[in-house]
Design a protein around this motif. Structure first.
Motif, PDB file in Angstrom:
ATOM      1  N   GLU A  18       0.497  -1.067   0.222  1.00  0.00           N
ATOM      2  CA  GLU A  18      -0.107   0.196   0.055  1.00  0.00           C
ATOM      3  C   GLU A  18       1.176   1.492   0.247  1.00  0.00           C
ATOM      4  O   GLU A  18       0.477   2.447  -0.150  1.00  0.00           O
ATOM      5  N   PHE A  19       2.655   0.969   0.078  1.00  0.00           N
ATOM      6  CA  PHE A  19       2.827   2.083   0.013  1.00  0.00           C
ATOM      7  C   PHE A  19       4.085   2.578  -0.754  1.00  0.00           C
ATOM      8  O   PHE A  19       4.799   3.265  -1.311  1.00  0.00           O
ATOM      9  N   VAL A  20       3.401   1.651  -1.872  1.00  0.00           N
ATOM     10  CA  VAL A  20       4.381   2.156  -3.424  1.00  0.00           C
ATOM     11  C   VAL A  20       4.027   2.886  -3.925  1.00  0.00           C
ATOM     12  O   VAL A  20       2.271   2.922  -3.731  1.00  0.00           O
ATOM     13  N   TYR A  21       3.941   3.407  -5.007  1.00  0.00           N
ATOM     14  CA  TYR A  21       2.848   3.878  -6.413  1.00  0.00           C
ATOM     15  C   TYR A  21       4.001   3.579  -7.549  1.00  0.00           C
ATOM     16  O   TYR A  21       4.967   3.790  -7.609  1.00  0.00           O
ATOM     17  N   PRO A  22       2.427   3.638  -8.235  1.00  0.00           N
ATOM     18  CA  PRO A  22       2.929   2.864  -9.965  1.00  0.00           C
ATOM     19  C   PRO A  22       3.046   4.192 -10.665  1.00  0.00           C
ATOM     20  O   PRO A  22       2.968   5.130 -10.281  1.00  0.00           O
ATOM     21  N   VAL A  23       3.239   3.680 -11.651  1.00  0.00           N
ATOM     22  CA  VAL A  23       3.595   3.780 -12.924  1.00  0.00           C
ATOM     23  C   VAL A  23       2.533   4.018 -13.889  1.00  0.00           C
ATOM     24  O   VAL A  23       2.164   4.887 -15.354  1.00  0.00           O
ATOM     25  N   ALA A  24       2.207   2.952 -13.865  1.00  0.00           N
ATOM     26  CA  ALA A  24       1.756   2.532 -15.783  1.00  0.00           C
ATOM     27  C   ALA A  24       0.751   3.534 -16.364  1.00  0.00           C
ATOM     28  O   ALA A  24       0.334   2.983 -17.548  1.00  0.00           O
ATOM     29  N   THR A  25      -0.230   4.067 -15.457  1.00  0.00           N
ATOM     30  CA  THR A  25      -1.395   4.539 -16.194  1.00  0.00           C
ATOM     31  C   THR A  25      -1.293   6.230 -16.048  1.00  0.00           C
ATOM     32  O   THR A  25      -0.476   6.605 -14.350  1.00  0.00           O
ATOM     33  N   VAL A  85       9.271   7.951  -0.780  1.00  0.00           N
ATOM     34  CA  VAL A  85       8.751   7.990  -2.183  1.00  0.00           C
ATOM     35  C   VAL A  85       9.474   6.495  -2.730  1.00  0.00           C
ATOM     36  O   VAL A  85      10.617   6.771  -3.029  1.00  0.00           O
ATOM     37  N   THR A  86       8.609   5.318  -2.862  1.00  0.00           N
ATOM     38  CA  THR A  86       8.593   4.052  -3.493  1.00  0.00           C
ATOM     39  C   THR A  86       7.800   4.546  -4.648  1.00  0.00           C
ATOM     40  O   THR A  86       6.814   4.222  -5.045  1.00  0.00           O
ATOM     41  N   ILE A  87       8.588   4.063  -5.340  1.00  0.00           N
ATOM     42  CA  ILE A  87       8.367   3.750  -7.161  1.00  0.00           C
ATOM     43  C   ILE A  87       8.262   2.514  -7.309  1.00  0.00           C
ATOM     44  O   ILE A  87       9.175   1.924  -7.949  1.00  0.00           O
ATOM     45  N   TRP A  88       7.043   2.103  -7.806  1.00  0.00           N
ATOM     46  CA  TRP A  88       6.716   0.611  -8.434  1.00  0.00           C
ATOM     47  C   TRP A  88       6.797   0.293  -9.497  1.00  0.00           C
ATOM     48  O   TRP A  88       6.384   0.653  -9.834  1.00  0.00           O
ATOM     49  N   THR A  89       7.881  -0.317 -10.391  1.00  0.00           N
ATOM     50  CA  THR A  89       7.536  -0.238 -12.041  1.00  0.00           C
ATOM     51  C   THR A  89       8.218  -2.017 -11.787  1.00  0.00           C
ATOM     52  O   THR A  89       7.677  -2.327 -13.384  1.00  0.00           O
ATOM     53  N   ALA A  90       8.190  -2.524 -11.725  1.00  0.00           N
ATOM     54  CA  ALA A  90       8.517  -4.240 -11.951  1.00  0.00           C
ATOM     55  C   ALA A  90       6.829  -4.613 -12.132  1.00  0.00           C
ATOM     56  O   ALA A  90       6.057  -4.674 -11.733  1.00  0.00           O
ATOM     57  N   GLY A  91       7.470  -5.959 -13.535  1.00  0.00           N
ATOM     58  CA  GLY A  91       5.916  -6.024 -13.463  1.00  0.00           C
ATOM     59  C   GLY A  91       4.846  -5.971 -14.419  1.00  0.00           C
ATOM     60  O   GLY A  91       4.888  -4.311 -14.143  1.00  0.00           O
ATOM     61  N   PHE A  92       3.667  -6.380 -14.660  1.00  0.00           N
ATOM     62  CA  PHE A  92       2.760  -5.715 -15.344  1.00  0.00           C
ATOM     63  C   PHE A  92       1.346  -7.212 -14.663  1.00  0.00           C
ATOM     64  O   PHE A  92       1.374  -7.601 -14.827  1.00  0.00           O
ATOM     65  N   GLY A  93       0.609  -6.412 -15.259  1.00  0.00           N
ATOM     66  CA  GLY A  93      -0.924  -6.619 -14.820  1.00  0.00           C
ATOM     67  C   GLY A  93      -1.633  -6.583 -16.142  1.00  0.00           C
ATOM     68  O   GLY A  93      -1.725  -5.770 -16.434  1.00  0.00           O
ATOM     69  N   VAL A  94      -2.770  -7.164 -16.419  1.00  0.00           N
ATOM     70  CA  VAL A  94      -3.439  -7.289 -17.642  1.00  0.00           C
ATOM     71  C   VAL A  94      -5.066  -6.446 -16.561  1.00  0.00           C
ATOM     72  O   VAL A  94      -5.193  -7.584 -16.320  1.00  0.00           O
TER      73      VAL A  94
END
Length: 395
Positions: free
Chosen positions: A115-122, A224-233
């Motif tokens: 819950e503490f991470v921030y994604p970038v994919a959208t 700030v922890t940014i998470w860019t590992a992996g993907f999902g559909v």
């Protein structure tokens, strides 16, 4: 009098827009694109949105053919038998043919403290991260998790602004890059002041509000922890009773037609032709979108669709606004020794970003004009190996 043919495209990204534009070659085809947002999002620019150097949106009027109808909304279910889709507001839209191009997003981290991470994919995730960084002192530690293109570019963008960035690769930096180009990438990141942590023992195992824990026992401060590992559909296909691969992508044959229904085709990150998905990229997405449209156009005309033939020619990365790497690749998707770095790499990266939008816009005005790199050898070999493995007796 010929009946009008209704085609619904779910998803307004690179694949969906290319497919929609290409389908306008026939006057008797009416195309509707359903997308959650009213603007096109060039995902190649999201790291720039995080860094504040690009807004990462394009007006659909600039990339979508004039005759294509845009519906802003999200599909909750596909009724293949009834040939209609249901939207979140409960309304339904019928179709004769469907293009499944829902794209992908970041996979949620499977570690404590997710819950503490921030994604970038959208777009929304990048905007939220941008807002969080705006409220975070520039001297505070920032951790980027993931050594792929998104992680590298996000780390570089923020490091160039003077932020204290640590890039945790969880393996090797830039796995697709040739070792020579990888050394250059390390040099660029180091010059920007970023710290790189590589190696399988240095994967993130837990995240706290102000720190990350690594598998080798280290704890890193991280405001700030940014998470860019992996993907999902999205799980729309599976929820709708359609066959998917293990990751949830719609299973298709080599023409990109669903294995369950010949009136449904798939393109982009959410497609899995022959359970051998193509490498995820904007270039791959809009090429698959074009082929998906061609498959439907052949089928509407009573012709046999052709199998997909697509080669992945290159990968490009930006390192802030002043440098880039343009990595050329073989048709078997391995990197060549040849790459362009520095200013040339930067210009080629920018050209690639702009070219993606230009290809969509050109197809909107001249449907059927887009062509792509083809191979004819590598993928058939992969398919034959897959068949041989499936036929081999279990020991």
């Amino acid at each position: 009098m010929n009946k009008n043919i209704d085609v619904v495209v779910i998803g307004g990204g690179y694949a969906g827009v290319m497919a929609a534009n290409r389908l306008t070659q026939r006057d008797d085809v009416t195309v509707t694109v359903i997308n959650p947002r009213e603007a096109f999002v060039p995902r190649l620019r999201l790291h720039q949105l995080v860094g504040g150097t690009h807004d990462a949106v394009v007006d659909y009027r600039d990339v979508l053919a004039e005759g294509v109808r845009l519906v802003v909304g999200s599909v909750t279910r596909i009724d293949a038998a009834g040939r209609n889709v249901t939207l979140t507001d409960g309304s339904t839209i019928g179709y004769d043919y469907l293009v499944y191009a829902v794209g992908s997003a970041a996979a949620g981290p499977q570690v404590p403290g997710a819950e503490f991470v921030y994604p970038v994919a959208t777009l929304e995730a990048a905007q939220q991260l941008r807002s969080e960084l705006f409220d975070t002192p520039s001297t505070a530690a920032v951790t980027v998790v993931g050594g792929g293109p998104t992680g590298i570019e996000t780390a570089a963008e923020l490091a160039e602004q003077g932020r204290a960035v640590t890039l945790v690769c969880g393996g090797v930096l830039g796995p697709y890059l040739h070792p020579k180009a990888r050394r250059t990438a390390r040099k660029y990141l180091a010059a920007l002041g970023a710290t790189i942590i590589e190696g399988t023992d240095a994967k993130v195992t837990a995240v706290a509000r102000d720190a990350v824990e690594l598998g080798d026992g280290r704890t890193l401060a991280s405001a700030v922890t940014i998470w860019t590992a992996g993907f999902g559909v999205p799980d729309l296909a599976g929820r709708s009773g359609l066959s998917t691969d293990a990751a949830g992508r719609l299973l298709t044959d080599e023409t990109l037609t669903s294995v369950d229904d010949e009136r449904i085709v798939a393109a982009g990150d959410s497609s899995a032709p022959s359970d051998l998905p193509f490498r995820m990229s904007a270039y791959t997405a809009y090429c698959l979108g074009a082929h998906a449209a061609d498959t439907l156009l052949h089928r509407i005309a009573g012709e046999q669709p052709s199998p997909i033939d697509l080669a992945f020619p290159a990968m490009c990365l930006s390192f802030g606004r002043e440098a880039g790497i343009y990595q050329l690749g073989h048709k078997d998707e391995t990197a060549m020794r040849l790459y362009f770095g520095g200013f040339a790499g930067k210009k080629l990266k920018e050209f690639a970003c702009e070219a993606g939008i230009k290809h969509l816009a050109t197809e909107a005005h001249k449907p059927g004009s887009h062509h792509w790199f083809k191979d004819g050898k590598y993928r058939p070999q992969l398919l034959q190996t897959q068949r041989d493995n499936a036929a081999a007796p279990v020991a």
